[in-house]
Design a protein around this motif. Structure first.
Motif, mmCIF file in Angstrom:
data_model
loop_
_atom_site.group_PDB
_atom_site.id
_atom_site.type_symbol
_atom_site.label_atom_id
_atom_site.label_comp_id
_atom_site.label_asym_id
_atom_site.label_seq_id
_atom_site.Cartn_x
_atom_site.Cartn_y
_atom_site.Cartn_z
ATOM 1 N N LYS A 1 0.804 -1.219 0.000
ATOM 2 C CA LYS A 1 0.000 0.000 0.000
ATOM 3 C C LYS A 1 0.839 1.272 0.000
ATOM 4 O O LYS A 1 0.328 2.351 0.268
ATOM 5 C CB LYS A 1 -0.936 -0.010 1.215
ATOM 6 C CG LYS A 1 -1.983 -1.118 1.160
ATOM 7 C CD LYS A 1 -2.916 -1.067 2.357
ATOM 8 C CE LYS A 1 -3.958 -2.172 2.273
ATOM 9 N NZ LYS A 1 -4.873 -2.147 3.440
ATOM 10 N N LEU A 2 2.124 1.155 -0.275
ATOM 11 C CA LEU A 2 2.949 2.350 -0.365
ATOM 12 C C LEU A 2 2.559 3.167 -1.598
ATOM 13 O O LEU A 2 2.353 2.611 -2.678
ATOM 14 C CB LEU A 2 4.428 1.978 -0.453
ATOM 15 C CG LEU A 2 5.114 1.525 0.837
ATOM 16 C CD1 LEU A 2 6.487 0.966 0.527
ATOM 17 C CD2 LEU A 2 5.217 2.675 1.818
ATOM 18 N N SER A 3 2.448 4.455 -1.440
ATOM 19 C CA SER A 3 2.151 5.323 -2.581
ATOM 20 C C SER A 3 3.441 5.626 -3.334
ATOM 21 O O SER A 3 4.537 5.515 -2.780
ATOM 22 C CB SER A 3 1.515 6.631 -2.093
ATOM 23 O OG SER A 3 2.462 7.400 -1.379
ATOM 24 N N PRO A 4 3.340 6.020 -4.609
ATOM 25 C CA PRO A 4 4.555 6.384 -5.338
ATOM 26 C C PRO A 4 5.360 7.479 -4.645
ATOM 27 O O PRO A 4 6.590 7.468 -4.678
ATOM 28 C CB PRO A 4 4.008 6.858 -6.695
ATOM 29 C CG PRO A 4 2.726 6.117 -6.856
ATOM 30 C CD PRO A 4 2.154 5.998 -5.481
ATOM 31 N N ALA A 5 4.688 8.431 -3.985
ATOM 32 C CA ALA A 5 5.399 9.515 -3.322
ATOM 33 C C ALA A 5 6.232 9.013 -2.148
ATOM 34 O O ALA A 5 7.263 9.607 -1.813
ATOM 35 C CB ALA A 5 4.400 10.564 -2.829
ATOM 36 N N GLN A 6 5.804 7.903 -1.518
ATOM 37 C CA GLN A 6 6.548 7.361 -0.383
ATOM 38 C C GLN A 6 7.757 6.541 -0.820
ATOM 39 O O GLN A 6 8.530 6.089 0.024
ATOM 40 C CB GLN A 6 5.622 6.495 0.476
ATOM 41 C CG GLN A 6 4.553 7.294 1.200
ATOM 42 C CD GLN A 6 3.490 6.413 1.829
ATOM 43 O OE1 GLN A 6 3.070 5.406 1.252
ATOM 44 N NE2 GLN A 6 3.045 6.786 3.019
ATOM 45 N N LEU A 7 7.917 6.350 -2.124
ATOM 46 C CA LEU A 7 9.021 5.558 -2.651
ATOM 47 C C LEU A 7 10.005 6.381 -3.467
ATOM 48 O O LEU A 7 10.902 5.824 -4.091
ATOM 49 C CB LEU A 7 8.470 4.413 -3.523
ATOM 50 C CG LEU A 7 7.711 3.317 -2.780
ATOM 51 C CD1 LEU A 7 6.927 2.463 -3.754
ATOM 52 C CD2 LEU A 7 8.660 2.454 -1.970
ATOM 53 N N THR A 8 9.831 7.685 -3.463
ATOM 54 C CA THR A 8 10.705 8.538 -4.273
ATOM 55 C C THR A 8 11.206 9.709 -3.433
ATOM 56 O O THR A 8 10.671 10.006 -2.367
ATOM 57 C CB THR A 8 9.959 9.082 -5.498
ATOM 58 O OG1 THR A 8 8.755 9.725 -5.068
ATOM 59 C CG2 THR A 8 9.612 7.978 -6.471
ATOM 60 N N GLY A 9 12.239 10.377 -3.938
ATOM 61 C CA GLY A 9 12.741 11.575 -3.288
ATOM 62 C C GLY A 9 13.806 11.341 -2.249
ATOM 63 O O GLY A 9 14.191 12.276 -1.544
ATOM 64 N N GLY A 10 14.340 10.117 -2.144
ATOM 65 C CA GLY A 10 15.378 9.858 -1.160
ATOM 66 C C GLY A 10 16.689 10.543 -1.529
ATOM 67 O O GLY A 10 16.987 10.776 -2.707
ATOM 68 N N THR A 11 17.499 10.870 -0.499
ATOM 69 C CA THR A 11 18.803 11.502 -0.728
ATOM 70 C C THR A 11 19.965 10.610 -0.281
ATOM 71 O O THR A 11 21.113 10.853 -0.660
ATOM 72 C CB THR A 11 18.897 12.842 0.014
ATOM 73 O OG1 THR A 11 18.786 12.615 1.427
ATOM 74 C CG2 THR A 11 17.779 13.775 -0.430
ATOM 75 N N PHE A 12 19.680 9.593 0.531
ATOM 76 C CA PHE A 12 20.700 8.656 1.017
ATOM 77 C C PHE A 12 19.964 7.389 1.427
ATOM 78 O O PHE A 12 18.857 7.457 1.958
ATOM 79 C CB PHE A 12 21.449 9.251 2.213
ATOM 80 C CG PHE A 12 22.582 8.391 2.730
ATOM 81 C CD1 PHE A 12 23.876 8.561 2.250
ATOM 82 C CD2 PHE A 12 22.363 7.417 3.690
ATOM 83 C CE1 PHE A 12 24.922 7.766 2.726
ATOM 84 C CE2 PHE A 12 23.393 6.627 4.176
ATOM 85 C CZ PHE A 12 24.685 6.795 3.683
ATOM 86 N N THR A 13 20.579 6.214 1.189
ATOM 87 C CA THR A 13 19.899 4.956 1.474
ATOM 88 C C THR A 13 20.706 4.120 2.459
ATOM 89 O O THR A 13 21.934 4.012 2.350
ATOM 90 C CB THR A 13 19.668 4.149 0.180
ATOM 91 O OG1 THR A 13 18.797 4.888 -0.678
ATOM 92 C CG2 THR A 13 19.025 2.800 0.479
ATOM 93 N N LEU A 14 19.984 3.503 3.395
ATOM 94 C CA LEU A 14 20.545 2.571 4.367
ATOM 95 C C LEU A 14 20.034 1.179 4.024
ATOM 96 O O LEU A 14 18.824 0.966 3.922
ATOM 97 C CB LEU A 14 20.118 2.969 5.786
ATOM 98 C CG LEU A 14 20.527 2.061 6.931
ATOM 99 C CD1 LEU A 14 22.041 1.952 7.045
ATOM 100 C CD2 LEU A 14 19.926 2.559 8.240
ATOM 101 N N ASN A 15 20.944 0.236 3.833
ATOM 102 C CA ASN A 15 20.569 -1.116 3.403
ATOM 103 C C ASN A 15 21.060 -2.125 4.436
ATOM 104 O O ASN A 15 22.253 -2.408 4.528
ATOM 105 C CB ASN A 15 21.186 -1.416 2.031
ATOM 106 C CG ASN A 15 20.709 -2.742 1.467
ATOM 107 O OD1 ASN A 15 19.950 -3.466 2.103
ATOM 108 N ND2 ASN A 15 21.157 -3.066 0.266
ATOM 109 N N ASN A 16 20.141 -2.674 5.200
ATOM 110 C CA ASN A 16 20.475 -3.655 6.231
ATOM 111 C C ASN A 16 20.295 -5.060 5.656
ATOM 112 O O ASN A 16 19.302 -5.729 5.901
ATOM 113 C CB ASN A 16 19.593 -3.450 7.461
ATOM 114 C CG ASN A 16 19.918 -4.436 8.570
ATOM 115 O OD1 ASN A 16 21.003 -5.005 8.610
ATOM 116 N ND2 ASN A 16 18.971 -4.645 9.471
ATOM 117 N N TYR A 17 21.272 -5.521 4.874
ATOM 118 C CA TYR A 17 21.184 -6.862 4.304
ATOM 119 C C TYR A 17 21.613 -7.929 5.295
ATOM 120 O O TYR A 17 21.576 -9.127 4.988
ATOM 121 C CB TYR A 17 22.010 -6.967 3.013
ATOM 122 C CG TYR A 17 23.370 -6.321 3.069
ATOM 123 C CD1 TYR A 17 24.414 -6.879 3.804
ATOM 124 C CD2 TYR A 17 23.619 -5.141 2.383
ATOM 125 C CE1 TYR A 17 25.662 -6.282 3.860
ATOM 126 C CE2 TYR A 17 24.857 -4.536 2.428
ATOM 127 C CZ TYR A 17 25.881 -5.109 3.168
ATOM 128 O OH TYR A 17 27.114 -4.510 3.227
#
Length: 494
Positions: free
Chosen positions: A399-415
């Motif tokens: 149920k994430l909207s497109p706006a909640q999935l865009t506009g990031g400036t830095f990403t944290l990836n906990n693999y």
């Protein structure tokens, strides 16, 4: 009389050009209210419920579940202004195809019928869904055919032609001309076009509609029959002939080798297609480099345990390791803003971004998505953790909207949640860096000059070498590692 309006797949924003039908929420013949969701579609960003701007009876749906449609393609048609009590269930698409209006007519009809014009759930009027009603097919076909046949000139001494349209037709309802060789009972231009494309002679078909009206289903059946006949002829032509001088009855069939299984082909579309495009673009455009360091996370884990063990009114909700790492990242970006930037390749400029919108990688059944915590630089660990939990739940339910999935400036990836120690992250284009976190596990470690078992984690930073050099990237990563090993360091920036 009802008018049949065509509702097309709307522009869902964020530059999306297509969507896949996941689930129809209405059936043909059901009554829909203005802004009622009628179909659930999957875009490259998220799942979206699309509401219809018209209120009326659904007369046709275009596309099966799993079909991918471009923006602007027809989704369904709705009979607006149907008389009370008129049952429209079982309506065939072909009985309404000739009645779909063009864009301008649809807009006018929307205003007159009370249509909202809204296309996304959450942006419409939120009117409650109407009670669903179903209607007999025979009444639908008669009503729609009558509205589509031009009024005949009134004869002298007879009733006006407009009154004739309300009477049940006594003759074939509508005709079309095929190659100028005479009329056939067909009302839909789409049916005639479909027949021409497949070389189907409409004069040889017996229509299953009212008064012999040829429907799309009749043409589809003729197409299938023609394809089956062609396939049978092909199989007969390919059958091996019996050897000369040997009767078919005595011929011994030679053994054939089993056919090799065909490779499975999976379309790159939806979320998977969007991820593929973004990762390919990242590796094509960004000259990335990776540095990593092992850190002793024992103290960080102890601090987290103490936070979550606290009781009383000021205790607050539980804090996750990811929330603590996210807060460490925002503090590090405040010291090294070069990594919170993007590159304008056309202008050949580095763009330093004023705020931190922190993305975090989340694995879902639909694939990898990166929800974004807005204004993470203004939040504490507790606030970041609450927002991460909220977005993660939306990601799991699609149920994430497109706006909640865009506009990031830095990403944290906990693999590390996948049980792996390290990786070389691929930057989430157009960002400039990504921090990867491996699993935290007991390992031998030299602590205060002695060998001990400590909670160790590997941290990996992939960065765009255009925005900074290794000294800046190393400084960022070292600060993050210091905060992990000695959480008190973070207190200086709070």
């Amino acid at each position: 009389m009802p008018r049949v309006l065509e509702f097309k797949l709307p522009d869902l924003g964020e530059g999306l050009t297509e969507a896949e039908i996941v689930r129809w929420l209405v059936e043909v013949g059901e009554v829909v209210a203005i802004d009622q969701p009628v179909v659930e579609v999957e875009t490259a960003k998220a799942m979206v419920e699309v509401p219809c701007p018209y209120g009326g009876v659904v007369t046709a749906r275009f596309g099966e579940e799993g079909t991918e449609l471009p923006v602007g393609a027809p989704l369904l048609t709705v009979a607006v202004g149907a008389p009370e009590g008129l049952d429209l269930s079982g309506a065939s698409p072909s009985s309404t195809e000739s009645l779909t209006s063009d864009t301008s007519a649809s807009a006018t009809a929307t205003e007159s019928s009370g249509g909202s014009g809204n296309v996304l759930v959450g942006y419409g009027t939120g009117a409650p869904a109407a009670r669903r009603r179903r209607i007999r097919p025979d009444r639908l076909d008669r009503t729609l055919v009558r509205t589509s046949v031009p009024d005949a000139p009134a004869a002298s001494g007879t009733a006006p032609a407009t009154a004739a349209t309300h009477a049940a037709p006594a003759a074939p309802v509508a005709v079309g001309v095929v190659n100028g060789q005479g009329p056939v009972p067909v009302v839909s231009p789409l049916v005639r076009r479909l027949a021409r494309q497949h070389d189907i002679d409409l004069r040889r078909l017996a229509g299953s509609g009212p008064d012999g009206l040829i429907l799309r289903a009749d043409v589809d059946g003729a197409i299938r029959q023609a394809e089956e006949t062609a396939a049978a002829k092909t199989r007969t032509a390919r059958a091996p002939a019996a050897p000369t001088g040997v009767s078919p009855a005595s011929a011994v069939e030679a053994p054939t080798a089993p056919a090799a299984p065909a490779a499975e082909r999976i379309p790159l579309r939806g979320v998977r297609g969007a991820v593929a495009d973004k990762l390919s673009r990242s590796r094509t455009e960004i000259p990335d480099a990776t540095c990593w360091v092992d850190a002793d996370a024992t103290e960080l884990m102890a601090v987290r345990a103490a936070m979550n063990a606290a009781t009383g009114p000021s205790a607050g909700p539980k804090v996750s390791v990811l929330a603590l790492l996210a807060r460490i990242c925002t503090a590090a970006l405040a010291r090294f803003p070069e990594l919170n930037s993007t590159v304008d390749t056309e202008a050949r400029e580095i763009v330093r971004l004023p705020g931190v919108h922190l993305g975090f990688a989340a694995q879902t059944e639909r694939g990898l998505v990166v929800p974004v915590v807005r204004d993470a630089h203004t939040r504490n660990a507790e606030s970041i953790g609450a927002e991460i939990a909220r977005l993660t739940e939306l990601a799991r339910t699609g149920k994430l909207s497109p706006a909640q999935l865009t506009g990031g400036t830095f990403t944290l990836n906990n693999y590390g949640v996948f049980g792996v120690d390290g990786s070389t992250p691929i930057i989430n284009h157009p960002e400039a860096a990504m921090l990867g976190v491996g699993r935290i596990m007991p390992k031998p470690w030299v602590h205060q000059g002695e060998l001990a078992v400590r909670q160790v984690v590997q941290l990996s930073l992939t960065f765009d070498h255009r925005v900074c050099d290794g000294g800046t990237a190393g400084g960022f990563l070292r600060y993050v590692a210091d905060c992990v090993e000695q959480p008190a360091v973070l207190l200086r920036t709070l």
